[in-house]
Write an enzyme that holds these catalytic residues in place. Structure first.
Site, PDB file in Angstrom:
ATOM      1  N   ARG A  33      11.119   3.719   3.327  1.00 39.62           N
ATOM      2  CA  ARG A  33      10.747   2.774   4.406  1.00 39.62           C
ATOM      3  C   ARG A  33      12.010   2.030   4.807  1.00 39.62           C
ATOM      4  NH1 ARG A  33       5.680  -1.234   4.520  1.00 39.62           N
ATOM      5  NH2 ARG A  33       4.752   0.771   5.072  1.00 39.62           N
TER       6      ARG A  33
ATOM      7  N   LYS B 178      26.338  -3.882  -0.577  1.00 37.29           N
ATOM      8  CA  LYS B 178      27.797  -3.798  -0.753  1.00 37.29           C
ATOM      9  C   LYS B 178      28.422  -2.964   0.356  1.00 37.29           C
ATOM     10  CE  LYS B 178      26.968  -2.849  -5.384  1.00 37.29           C
ATOM     11  NZ  LYS B 178      27.356  -2.203  -6.634  1.00 37.29           N
TER      12      LYS B 178
ATOM     13  N   HIS C  42       4.863   5.780  11.462  1.00 41.60           N
ATOM     14  CA  HIS C  42       4.352   5.708  10.090  1.00 41.60           C
ATOM     15  C   HIS C  42       3.450   6.940   9.922  1.00 41.60           C
ATOM     16  CE1 HIS C  42       3.248   4.157   6.307  1.00 41.60           C
ATOM     17  NE2 HIS C  42       2.983   2.900   6.616  1.00 41.60           N
TER      18      HIS C  42
ATOM     19  N   ARG D 259       0.795  -1.220   0.000  1.00 42.26           N
ATOM     20  CA  ARG D 259       0.000   0.000   0.000  1.00 42.26           C
ATOM     21  C   ARG D 259       0.835   1.281   0.000  1.00 42.26           C
ATOM     22  NH1 ARG D 259      -2.830  -4.020   1.644  1.00 42.26           N
ATOM     23  NH2 ARG D 259      -0.851  -4.562   2.575  1.00 42.26           N
ATOM     24  N   THR D 260       1.804   1.353   0.895  1.00 45.60           N
ATOM     25  CA  THR D 260       2.501   2.631   1.059  1.00 45.60           C
ATOM     26  C   THR D 260       3.296   2.982  -0.199  1.00 45.60           C
ATOM     27  OG1 THR D 260       2.648   2.107   3.397  1.00 45.60           O
ATOM     28  CG2 THR D 260       3.999   3.942   2.615  1.00 45.60           C
TER      29      THR D 260
END
Ligand code: CP
Length: 299
Positions: free
Chosen positions: A102, A81, A130, A52-53
């Site tokens: 995120r 890396k 959030h 969703r986000t």
């Protein structure tokens, strides 16, 4: 408003303005979108799974006429890396005009913002916050309830310890007069003290009285991936499972919310009941994120 990092940053006028802007964005959406972000690029850096986000951020930018570059799997990122987030952000901030991020680590969005030459929107930082979700949650509540004008009783249910959506939404709801918050969870996953205000109530069981008297229930998934002890997860994983019989006890105009994804905590047979508004809630992510992109880009 430049970065969006925590629900703490929103004043009541900010919240009112963003709700109004999102309503305007809904009208734009119904007309097929706009070109107000023509030539702008969103960098979507998602180092934890998301449906969703990320997709609503990307949809929002595309509906505004902009473009998107994405990094959606850390195994294909130069972070594997050994690149540090500070360097990644400096580079992506040179490619894009705005970044949605995120991360797995609480507080990392704030670090990213410190090094970013462009606005950073926190799409969830570990078990921290959030904040953009809390705005679409508020937008859903505003559409169905007279928050700030009438008393509103809101129960948060489920994994309140690791669930970042409830952390941000509790902060937002604390800014409104007349809102009573109930935190319903087993002790081991109760709301952390930093998100509890005097006047909030703590419960360990979801009683019939709570079901029958609340205006909003905000249910959450048990965040299996964040438990350090799998035995502890197994003990609480089925603590609350919403059945049609339970939801039918709620007031007819009450709202059952969930940030999704759900696992087993709301039965699919609940979905068609009038109180079930979690799919509508998820769709509200698009106009809210259109509003946030426009605000952050000062368009
Ligand atoms: N509500 C929410 O954050 O959903 P995703 O994890 O799918 O983005």
């Amino acid at each position: 408003m430049r970065h969006v990092l925590t629900a703490d940053q929103f004043t009541r006028p900010d919240l009112d303005r963003i709700m109004q802007r999102a309503a305007e964005m809904e009208i734009i959406l119904k007309k097929g979108g706009s070109k107000m972000c023509d030539g702008k690029i969103l960098g979507a850096l998602f180092y934890e799974p998301s449906t969703r986000t990320r997709l609503s951020f990307e949809t929002a930018m595309m509906r505004l006429g902009g473009n998107v570059i994405s990094e959606t799997d850390v195994t294909f990122s130069s972070q594997t890396k050994g690149e540090v987030i500070e360097d990644t952000i400096r580079i992506v901030g040179g490619y894009a005009d705005i970044i949605a991020i995120r991360t797995k680590i609480k507080g990392e969005a704030k670090i990213a913002a410190h090094y970013s030459p462009v606005p950073v929107l926190n799409g969830g930082d570990g078990s921290g916050e959030h904040p953009t979700q809390s705005l679409l949650d508020l937008y859903t509540i505003v559409k169905h309830h007279r928050i700030g004008e009438e008393k509103l009783k809101v129960a948060f249910v489920g994994d309140l310890k690791y669930g970042r959506t409830v952390h941000s939404l509790a902060k937002v709801l604390h800014k409104f007069d007349g809102v009573e918050l109930l935190f319903v969870a087993p002790e081991v996953i109760q709301m952390p003290a930093e998100y509890i205000n005097p006047g909030d109530s703590i419960y360990h069981e979801l009683t019939d009285e709570i079901l029958q008297t609340v205006d909003v229930i905000y249910d959450t998934r048990m965040q299996k991936e964040r438990f350090e002890d799998i035995e502890q997860f197994n003990q609480v994983k089925n603590a609350f499972i919403f059945t049609p019989e339970m939801v039918n006890q709620m007031k007819p105009d009450a709202t059952l919310m969930h940030p999704l994804p759900r696992v087993n905590e709301i039965m699919q047979r609940v979905d068609d009941l009038p109180q079930a508004r979690y799919f509508e809630q998820a769709l509200n992510g698009v106009p809210i994120r259109m509003a946030l992109i426009a605000e952050a880009l000062e368009i």
